[in-house]
Design a protein around this motif. Structure first.
Motif, PDB file in Angstrom:
ATOM      1  N   ALA A 207       0.834  -1.223   0.000  1.00  0.00           N
ATOM      2  CA  ALA A 207       0.000   0.000   0.000  1.00  0.00           C
ATOM      3  C   ALA A 207       0.861   1.263   0.000  1.00  0.00           C
ATOM      4  O   ALA A 207       0.533   2.257  -0.674  1.00  0.00           O
ATOM      5  N   ASP A 208       1.959   1.237   0.750  1.00  0.00           N
ATOM      6  CA  ASP A 208       2.837   2.425   0.769  1.00  0.00           C
ATOM      7  C   ASP A 208       3.434   2.698  -0.593  1.00  0.00           C
ATOM      8  O   ASP A 208       3.581   3.868  -1.002  1.00  0.00           O
ATOM      9  N   ARG A 209       3.816   1.707  -1.319  1.00  0.00           N
ATOM     10  CA  ARG A 209       4.389   1.916  -2.658  1.00  0.00           C
ATOM     11  C   ARG A 209       3.378   2.548  -3.588  1.00  0.00           C
ATOM     12  O   ARG A 209       3.691   3.470  -4.340  1.00  0.00           O
ATOM     13  N   GLU A 210       2.153   2.052  -3.557  1.00  0.00           N
ATOM     14  CA  GLU A 210       1.121   2.638  -4.423  1.00  0.00           C
ATOM     15  C   GLU A 210       0.819   4.094  -4.007  1.00  0.00           C
ATOM     16  O   GLU A 210       0.666   4.982  -4.848  1.00  0.00           O
ATOM     17  N   LEU A 211       0.732   4.270  -2.686  1.00  0.00           N
ATOM     18  CA  LEU A 211       0.439   5.620  -2.212  1.00  0.00           C
ATOM     19  C   LEU A 211       1.582   6.575  -2.552  1.00  0.00           C
ATOM     20  O   LEU A 211       1.358   7.750  -2.879  1.00  0.00           O
ATOM     21  N   ARG A 212       2.847   6.115  -2.512  1.00  0.00           N
ATOM     22  CA  ARG A 212       3.998   6.959  -2.866  1.00  0.00           C
ATOM     23  C   ARG A 212       3.919   7.410  -4.305  1.00  0.00           C
ATOM     24  O   ARG A 212       4.211   8.577  -4.633  1.00  0.00           O
ATOM     25  N   ALA A 213       3.519   6.548  -5.213  1.00  0.00           N
ATOM     26  CA  ALA A 213       3.389   6.927  -6.618  1.00  0.00           C
ATOM     27  C   ALA A 213       2.295   7.975  -6.794  1.00  0.00           C
ATOM     28  O   ALA A 213       2.433   8.934  -7.556  1.00  0.00           O
ATOM     29  N   ARG A 709       5.221  12.507   1.498  1.00  0.00           N
ATOM     30  CA  ARG A 709       6.176  11.760   0.678  1.00  0.00           C
ATOM     31  C   ARG A 709       7.403  11.375   1.494  1.00  0.00           C
ATOM     32  O   ARG A 709       7.926  10.258   1.356  1.00  0.00           O
ATOM     33  N   ALA A 710       7.887  12.281   2.354  1.00  0.00           N
ATOM     34  CA  ALA A 710       9.047  11.962   3.187  1.00  0.00           C
ATOM     35  C   ALA A 710       8.727  10.814   4.139  1.00  0.00           C
ATOM     36  O   ALA A 710       9.558   9.925   4.387  1.00  0.00           O
ATOM     37  N   ARG A 715       9.342   4.951   5.450  1.00  0.00           N
ATOM     38  CA  ARG A 715       8.746   3.624   5.701  1.00  0.00           C
ATOM     39  C   ARG A 715       9.160   2.613   4.644  1.00  0.00           C
ATOM     40  O   ARG A 715       9.413   1.431   4.941  1.00  0.00           O
ATOM     41  N   LEU A 716       9.254   3.049   3.392  1.00  0.00           N
ATOM     42  CA  LEU A 716       9.663   2.120   2.342  1.00  0.00           C
ATOM     43  C   LEU A 716      11.111   1.694   2.497  1.00  0.00           C
ATOM     44  O   LEU A 716      11.485   0.564   2.129  1.00  0.00           O
ATOM     45  N   GLN A 717      11.965   2.638   2.998  1.00  0.00           N
ATOM     46  CA  GLN A 717      13.368   2.275   3.201  1.00  0.00           C
ATOM     47  C   GLN A 717      13.523   1.201   4.277  1.00  0.00           C
ATOM     48  O   GLN A 717      14.441   0.391   4.245  1.00  0.00           O
TER      49      GLN A 717
END
Length: 900
Positions: A207-213, A709-710, A715-717
């Motif tokens: 979900a975080d990856r999609e939300l980041r895009a 975004r930050a 979280r993705l890192q």
């Protein structure tokens, strides 16, 4: 008026150096380090307010020679110059001011120049360096002026707000770790994380990856909208400023037109009320001719009366002169004396010879006395020194000193003085060290014979130390004779003999000098007797010369002879002047009677027959001239009023035309903004406010997306969440109940603090003083609109800045460059709004843009250049890039170079 020249006569390392050619606006002074930039900045303040004393906590800039500090400032106003000079002394040193008319009161001039600006304010705001710019404490003495503290409240709102926030912080605070709710929430989060560890980890990462895009795409679109909104805001703001200026100009021109028309009507009425004596003006030529003769008539009458008085004065002077000459003198005898033209020169020459002989006599006597005194002093010093070495101060003292000096030399040649008893110490110490080493070695290896062998060098060491005490050699017969000659019993040490020899040689030198000075004194005494005899001969020659020419007086002094000659010449001059005055009195009386007859024929008032009416005739003619002048003045006044009325009407017509042009320009501005020609300025203001509000809203939304975004990047890192075991739901429910109880208590305190803080923020935003608002505008320009709000809390001066709707930051949380930009903005705003500050008081900046990047330095250069349009600025820098930036920003400025 502006500062044209700074001269350091003696100031620190500067001596006889000047910074000249300063212009009235922006001045950029380029010089390398140690060229004197800081010295010139401090010198201006010290000349205006006084040099600091030794206890003052600041750099003193003392000259290396130890002389007093001296500086000078030159102010120019058109073609006139004012020079202010101050020399170090009591109370900061005395100041002297020289103006176009000469010296002027220094206190009045400096008080006018520095009114409203104390020495501390000048150092912090008008003449500051990079160190002072970055120091927030440098603004402490002007903080109270930047914001009014009284708000009419019974309690301190900041104190109440602090108490509420402290109460809320005890329960919960952002980013805190040890508060009650943070601790409970941390435990609850751990329980929930344990329960959802497996299933939530993978799902949350996707979900975080999609939300980041999605956030990245939305942020890109929002950046374009922010850029467009900023352009629209700047365009409307520029149009609004121009529209307001044109509207204000139109109002001023309309008011001026009404004033000029009213003034023209009043002048026309005044011109109609002026009355002129036309018949009197027709006789102007005859009256002027009579007036010209009247002045000559009065002059002749007054001179005639003065001549008569002079005749009586000359007669009295002749009698006094004869009395002053003494008995035996009469007027006929005095006039019969033949006075040659060079007689005074002869008297003066004889007086010079007498004076030279007297001066030579006195000088010779003074030199003889000085030589005798010097000889006596030298002899007394020689006797004193002789007594100090035991020699009698009679006539044989020089010979006795020589004999004793030979005895000392003989003793030194024989190796005089006592024997050096320390010569045995070195071998004694060496023997003792050998004995100690042998004993230590024997003990170390347990060898009895080594210990016994150590006794031999030990005995030798003891014998060497005791030998000088046992054996005492006596002096020889020759040495004993020399000692009796010197008057001592024991043989002195070599150092004592050398000291005695030096004192004896000094005595011999003093006796020789006294003898030479005595011979010189005898020679000068003979010269003084000869000079006295020469003076007596010159005086007898002078007396014989006076007797031969009949000019002898009781004292025969040259002054008395010159007095007699002066009195004789006065008598002759007075007699000649009397004959000439008698002829002038007769001529002037004839001319005066002719004028009276002419005035009586013209019909001037008050002129009757007889010669006692000279004054009445003059007053009658002057009265007629006065009436003529009044009539002419009235005529000129009427013509002047008519000309002023025409000028006022012309100005009214010009104002009407200007008002029409201004209205047309205002309509053009409204059309450029997309409005109808009939639109009002208020519509443009509303549009500008809307554009500004939209830009702020878009910037706030962008900042929020940046933060999101930050957060997602972080979280993705970290990747997927750690796997942990599930926790009991019962423990989770207990912790949730305790969190709810804490939240209820926190809500009461937090909501109250939020409401009070919002009220204070609204007050600070709407009621900031003009100085803070202007500083906010300048700070926004310096930071490229990164920070758009500047405020200070109610009741104290603690500035804080914010970007958009973000949290406020104090100067301590800003970078050094941004904090310096804030303090620069506050200083410039304060100077602009400082009431009563003299326009000639310059602003001096010492390399205050060093820490700015290229973009913010360019903005600061533009701000300083605009500021210099209203007040003189002297900007010192050692960076060529900074000087080039000023050249690019402002063509109307002065560039100077320090060559030191």
């Amino acid at each position: 008026m502006h500062l044209e020249r700074i001269e350091a006569v003696r100031y620190g390392e500067l001596a006889g150096e000047a910074l000249e050619g300063l212009g009235p606006r922006l001045n950029v002074v380029l010089g390398r380090n140690e060229a004197g930039k800081s010295s010139f900045t401090s010198l201006v303040r010290h000349i205006l307010y006084g040099f600091p004393r030794g206890r003052t906590v600041e750099r003193q800039y003392l000259p290396p020679t130890g002389d007093q500090r001296v500086g000078r400032l030159v102010f120019a106003d058109g073609g006139q110059r004012w020079t202010v000079e101050r020399v170090e002394g009591a109370h900061g040193g005395e100041a002297v001011v020289h103006g176009p008319q000469g010296e002027e009161p220094a206190d009045a001039f400096l008080e006018s120049l520095t009114r409203g600006v104390s020495a501390g304010t000048f150092a912090a705001v008008f003449g500051f360096s990079l160190e002072q710019l970055s120091d927030p404490k440098s603004l402490d003495d002007i903080g109270s002026r930047l914001y009014a503290t009284a708000a009419g409240l019974g309690a301190d709102p900041n104190g109440v707000l602090t108490a509420l926030r402290a109460e809320a912080d005890e329960l919960w605070a952002p980013r805190a770790r040890t508060r009650v709710l943070q601790n409970l929430n941390s435990e609850l989060r751990e329980l929930r994380e344990r329960r959802r560890k497996v299933e939530d980890g993978a799902e949350r990462y996707r979900a975080d990856r999609e939300l980041r895009a999605e956030v990245a795409a939305e942020l890109e679109s929002l950046d374009r909208d922010v850029t467009a909104a900023r352009r629209d805001e700047d365009r409307l703001a520029a149009l609004l400023g121009e529209a307001r200026r044109l509207a204000e100009r139109a109002r001023e021109v309309e008011e001026a037109e009404v004033e000029h028309r009213l003034a023209a009507e009043a002048l026309r009425r005044d011109a109609g009320a002026a009355e002129v004596d036309e018949p009197l003006l027709e006789r102007a030529e005859a009256i002027e001719a009579l007036g010209a003769r009247c002045e000559l008539f009065r002059s002749e009458v007054e001179q005639m009366r003065r001549d008569a008085e002079r005749l009586r004065a000359l007669d009295a002077q002749a009698r006094r002169t004869l009395d002053d000459l003494g008995d035996g003198w009469s007027l006929e005898k005095a006039l019969a004396v033949r006075l040659d033209l060079d007689l005074e020169d002869r008297v003066e020459a004889a007086e010079g010879r007498l004076a030279e002989a007297r001066r030579h006599r006195d000088e010779s006597e003074r030199r003889a006395a000085e030589a005798e005194a010097e000889g006596d002093e030298a002899a007394a010093e020689a006797r004193r020194r002789s007594r100090a070495v035991g020699v009698a101060d009679d006539g044989g003292a020089p010979d006795e000193v020589g004999v004793r000096l030979q005895a000392v030399d003989r003793l030194l040649a024989l190796g005089g003085g006592t024997a050096d008893r320390s010569a045995h110490r070195v071998p004694a110490v060496a023997s003792f060290l050998i004995a100690a080493a042998l004993a230590a070695a024997g003990l170390a290896v347990d060898d009895r014979w080594l210990v016994i062998a150590a006794a031999l060098p030990a005995a030798l060491a003891a014998g060497l130390l005791l030998w000088p005490l046992i054996v005492r050699p006596g002096p020889s017969k020759e040495t004993a004779a020399l000692l009796r000659l010197l008057g001592v019993d024991d043989v002195p040490a070599p150092g004592a003999l050398l000291g005695l020899k030096n004192r004896l040689e000094e005595c011999r030198r003093l006796w020789t000098s006294a003898e030479q000075l005595g011979r010189a004194a005898d020679a000068r005494r003979r010269a003084a007797d000869e000079a006295a005899a020469a003076f007596e001969g010159a005086r007898e020659t002078w007396s014989a010369w006076l007797l031969e020419r009949g000019l002898a007086t009781a004292s025969n002094q040259p002054e008395s002879v010159r007095r007699v000659l002066a009195r004789l010449r006065e008598l002759r001059d007075a007699t000649a002047a009397r004959r000439e005055l008698e002829a002038q009195v007769t001529r002037r009386r004839t001319l005066a009677e002719a004028f009276v007859a002419g005035a009586r024929a013209l019909g001037a008032a008050g002129v009757q027959a007889g010669d006692e009416v000279f004054d009445e005739a003059w007053h009658g003619v002057r009265s007629l001239q006065g009436r003529l002048a009044a009539a002419r003045e009235q005529l000129a006044r009427r013509r002047r009023i008519e000309a002023e009325a025409e000028l006022a009407e012309e100005r009214a017509r010009a104002d009407a035309a200007q008002a029409a042009r201004t209205a047309a320009s205002l309509r053009a501005v409204l059309v450029d903004g997309g409005f109808e020609e009939s639109a009002a300025v208020a519509e443009l203001e509303a549009a500008a406010a809307g554009a500004e509000r939209r830009a702020r809203e878009l910037e706030a939304a962008r900042d929020e997306l940046l933060e999101r975004r930050a957060t997602l990047d972080g979280r993705l890192q970290r990747g997927a969440e750690e796997s942990r075991s599930a926790e009991l739901r019962l423990a989770e429910a207990g912790l949730a109940e305790r969190v709810r109880d804490g939240l209820e208590a926190y809500a009461v305190a937090a909501v109250a603090a939020r409401l009070l803080g919002s009220s204070l923020a609204t007050y600070e935003a709407e009621r900031q003083p003009q100085v803070i608002r202007r500083a906010e505008e300048i700070f926004g320009r310096l930071t490229g609109r990164r920070y758009s709000r500047l405020a200070t809390p109610l009741g104290r001066f603690e500035p804080s800045v914010a970007a958009g709707d973000g949290a406020a930051k104090p100067p301590e949380r800003l970078s050094r460059a941004t904090a310096e930009q804030l303090f620069l903005a506050l200083r410039l705003s304060y100077i602009e709004h400082l009431a009563g500050a003299h326009q000639a008081l310059p602003v001096l900046m010492d390399d205050v843009l060093v820490n700015f990047d290229d973009e913010r330095r360019a903005a600061a250069v533009d701000v300083i250049s605009e500021f210099a349009a209203g007040r003189q600025v002297v900007f010192f820098t050692c960076h060529q890039a900074t000087a080039d930036a000023f050249s690019d920003a402002s063509g109307d400025h002065t560039v100077l170079t320090l060559q030191r």
